[in-house]
Design a protein around this motif. Structure first.
Motif, PDB file in Angstrom:
ATOM      1  N   GLU A 227       0.823  -1.221   0.000  1.00  0.00           N
ATOM      2  CA  GLU A 227       0.000   0.000   0.000  1.00  0.00           C
ATOM      3  C   GLU A 227       0.850   1.262   0.000  1.00  0.00           C
ATOM      4  O   GLU A 227       0.322   2.383   0.030  1.00  0.00           O
ATOM      5  CB  GLU A 227      -0.895   0.017   1.252  1.00  0.00           C
ATOM      6  N   GLY A 228       2.186   1.086   0.008  1.00  0.00           N
ATOM      7  CA  GLY A 228       3.085   2.242   0.018  1.00  0.00           C
ATOM      8  C   GLY A 228       3.125   2.933   1.370  1.00  0.00           C
ATOM      9  O   GLY A 228       3.353   4.140   1.463  1.00  0.00           O
ATOM     10  N   LYS A 229       2.889   2.150   2.445  1.00  0.00           N
ATOM     11  CA  LYS A 229       2.873   2.746   3.788  1.00  0.00           C
ATOM     12  C   LYS A 229       4.053   2.236   4.605  1.00  0.00           C
ATOM     13  O   LYS A 229       4.547   1.126   4.382  1.00  0.00           O
ATOM     14  CB  LYS A 229       1.577   2.377   4.513  1.00  0.00           C
TER      15      LYS A 229
ATOM     16  N   LEU B 278      10.456   4.731  -4.243  1.00  0.00           N
ATOM     17  CA  LEU B 278       9.336   3.929  -3.739  1.00  0.00           C
ATOM     18  C   LEU B 278       8.457   4.713  -2.780  1.00  0.00           C
ATOM     19  O   LEU B 278       7.389   4.251  -2.385  1.00  0.00           O
ATOM     20  CB  LEU B 278       9.862   2.686  -3.028  1.00  0.00           C
TER      21      LEU B 278
ATOM     22  N   LYS C 129       5.755   6.634  -1.738  1.00  0.00           N
ATOM     23  CA  LYS C 129       4.495   7.021  -2.374  1.00  0.00           C
ATOM     24  C   LYS C 129       4.109   8.435  -1.930  1.00  0.00           C
ATOM     25  O   LYS C 129       4.271   8.792  -0.753  1.00  0.00           O
ATOM     26  CB  LYS C 129       3.421   6.021  -1.950  1.00  0.00           C
TER      27      LYS C 129
ATOM     28  N   SER D 199       1.902  10.512  -0.591  1.00  0.00           N
ATOM     29  CA  SER D 199       0.635  10.572   0.144  1.00  0.00           C
ATOM     30  C   SER D 199       0.826  11.414   1.398  1.00  0.00           C
ATOM     31  O   SER D 199       1.949  11.572   1.884  1.00  0.00           O
ATOM     32  CB  SER D 199       0.185   9.159   0.537  1.00  0.00           C
TER      33      SER D 199
ATOM     34  N   ASN E 234       2.682   9.895   4.274  1.00  0.00           N
ATOM     35  CA  ASN E 234       4.123   9.677   4.136  1.00  0.00           C
ATOM     36  C   ASN E 234       4.941  10.952   4.378  1.00  0.00           C
ATOM     37  O   ASN E 234       6.172  10.926   4.255  1.00  0.00           O
ATOM     38  CB  ASN E 234       4.452   9.102   2.752  1.00  0.00           C
TER      39      ASN E 234
ATOM     40  N   ASN F 103       9.903  11.620  -4.253  1.00  0.00           N
ATOM     41  CA  ASN F 103       9.681  10.508  -5.159  1.00  0.00           C
ATOM     42  C   ASN F 103      10.319  10.744  -6.534  1.00  0.00           C
ATOM     43  O   ASN F 103      10.826   9.831  -7.172  1.00  0.00           O
ATOM     44  CB  ASN F 103       8.168  10.308  -5.298  1.00  0.00           C
TER      45      ASN F 103
END
Ligand SMILES: Cc1cc2nc3c(=O)[nH]c(=O)nc-3n(C[C@H](O)[C@H](O)[C@H](O)COP(=O)(O)OP(=O)(O)OC[C@H]3O[C@@H](n4cnc5c(N)ncnc54)[C@H](O)[C@@H]3O)c2cc1C
Length: 490
Positions: free
Chosen positions: A172-174, A216, A218, A220, A223, A291
């Motif tokens: 989930e990119g967390k 990598l 993400k 959001s 993040n 990113n």
């Protein structure tokens, strides 16, 4: 932390090996085999890797290598060529020559020579406009840091990857702040960070660590605490390196020809509420920017360039090793063996062709700097992790039991010396030379050192599937798909 600490001789931006080793004797908090290291230049598992790197830095002063590996900047200061900002195709080629020369010194076995990180730093500084300003003048910080590292010939390591505690979260990119490095506080002096990062190759042997985001990360909201880029000295309070076991077991160069020279060490990095001064921060709380950073500055392209040149030297070494093994027994006359070794030759020639193609098609980028054409060296970067294990396998297939028929150096002078001299000879080599050759092959393909090399090649530039997916994304597929369409419509 000062950017002015300069013990360099006027006109010399290149350090001697002795200056480098001196710089490693500080308060760094390095742990290995259950103990804190008092002095990395004296530790039995770390000292010979440091000595090797010191000897490489010395070569920058040797007239035999100086023209290839250094340049004189506009201020008249001689610096490592990996810091040269390429303003022409010639400059790109000059950088490639230097990369290859550095890699030849270890036949690619010292993977993390400083030119790798220098290339990334050069690119960030030469495209510092990308970093802009915010909490501080990020662009100026980067230019200052580049100048400091370049003019003081500092050795860098870096860490880009957060540890994961769950694959579901990763997908989930967390990140979990139980393990991943994150911002805990902001002060007038800087930001305070806590957590861990993977994996600092050369960590114990470096002067400074760059802590950058990977692609990598993400973009959001959640993040934001994980989005930053900075660099600090290895001796910064709260910074700790936890090393794997050393593969340098103190054996002689005869017994462990590679591990006794090229142990570059990998370490997990722990940040225990580390204060990062604002002047060392280059990105802050901007996941999207983080990113894109390696791609937009073309830093990743310059790193790929260094990597392709270094992998060429490494592939050539394997060709040499395989041919030497085959020649020792006369197997080099066997058509099947020749065919197997030809595979290694194809690897070397593929990397060479990709490297030269990228250099030949070097072009100006959006920052007014020259870069090698990305696609060929990106191809090399994606291929080599798959081709290298085959090189290792070829050594194993060709060496077979000879890789185990490896008495040690002492056996040539003890009471079994007669047996060893008699029974280890082959058609074209006496026992001592045969054992030396196969101990080298063993260190390249079987030993702990050799196995780690294989893992390194598989992963050091990132997870293979994610790199391949990025390659797919960038590849210009439209024309090819149009041709398929044309045929279908005709
Ligand atoms: C010998 C060796 C030396 C190395 N040296 C360095 C070094 O000097 N500096 C450095 O920074 N790294 C270094 N690496 C680390 C290397 O970058 C990582 O091993 C590589 O990126 C793979 O990461 P991983 O091992 O954590 O595996 P993974 O589990 O694949 O995780 C990699 C990353 O991918 C993300 N991820 C996983 N699955 C997915 C998914 N499905 N979708 C989206 N994201 C996902 C995770 O969040 C994680 O950030 C080294 C590795 C080795 C083996």
């Amino acid at each position: 932390m000062t950017m002015q600490q300069n013990d360099m001789v006027a006109g010399q931006g290149i350090r001697t090996g002795a200056q480098y080793l001196d710089g490693l004797r500080d308060d760094r908090d390095v742990w290995i085999s259950g103990e804190r290291v008092a002095d990395v230049t004296a530790h039995p598992g770390l000292n010979r890797g440091a000595q090797t790197l010191a000897s490489f830095l010395d070569r920058q002063h040797d007239p035999k290598y100086q023209d290839k590996t250094t340049y004189v900047d506009a201020e008249g200061i001689r610096c490592a060529t990996s810091f040269l900002v390429p303003k022409s195709k010639n400059d790109v080629e000059q950088r490639g020559v230097a990369f290859y020369e550095w890699a030849r010194w270890s036949n690619g076995m010292f993977g993390r020579t400083p030119d790798y990180k220098n290339s990334s730093l050069m690119a960030f500084a030469a495209a510092s406009g990308f970093l802009g300003t915010g909490q501080t003048d990020f662009a100026q910080n980067m230019v200052n840091f580049y100048d400091y590292v370049r003019k003081n010939d500092k050795v860098l390591t870096h860490t880009l990857v957060n540890p994961q505690i769950s694959h579901d979260l990763a997908k989930e990119g967390k990140y979990s702040d139980k393990v991943a490095l994150h911002i805990v506080k902001e002060t007038d002096a800087g930001m305070i960070v806590r957590g861990a990062r993977l994996l600092a190759t050369l960590g114990p042997h470096a002067d400074e660590i760059e802590v950058f985001p990977s692609t990598l990360l993400k973009a959001s909201e959640e993040n934001i605490p994980f989005a930053f880029a900075f660099a600090i000295p290895l001796s910064t309070p709260g910074l700790r390196l936890i090393c794997r076991d050393s593969y340098d077991h103190g054996k002689s160069h005869f017994d462990a020809p590679l591990a006794s020279r090229f142990e570059e060490m990998d370490s997990v990095v722990i940040f225990d509420d580390v204060l990062v001064p604002w002047e060392r921060v280059f990105m802050y709380r901007e996941p999207l920017k983080c990113n894109k950073a390696f791609a937009e500055t073309n830093s990743v392209v310059h790193m790929m360039h260094q990597v392709a040149a270094a992998k060429l030297a490494k592939a050539e070494f394997f060709v040499g090793l395989l041919c030497s093994i085959a020649k020792a027994t006369g197997k080099d006359k066997d058509m099947n063996i020749r065919g197997q070794i030809a595979e290694a030759m194809w690897t070397a020639e593929t990397v060479r062709a990709l490297l030269y193609s990228a250099e030949q098609q070097a072009h100006e980028d959006q920052w007014g700097n020259f870069i090698p054409l990305r696609r060929p060296i990106d191809t090399s970067r994606n291929l080599f992790p798959k081709l290298y294990p085959r090189l290792v396998e070829l050594v194993q297939l060709l060496g077979s039991s000879s890789l185990m028929a490896t008495p040690c150096e002492a056996d040539f002078s003890n009471e079994i010396a007669g047996d060893v001299e008699q029974y280890f000879q082959v058609q074209n080599l006496d026992s001592r030379d045969r054992v030396a050759l196969f101990r080298l092959a063993h260190d390249a393909a079987i030993s702990g050192f050799g196995s780690r090399q294989c893992l390194y090649e598989r992963f050091f530039f990132g997870p293979q599937n994610i790199m391949a997916s990025g390659y797919f994304e960038l590849y210009n597929k439209d024309d090819m798909m149009d041709r398929v369409n044309e045929l279908l419509m005709s």
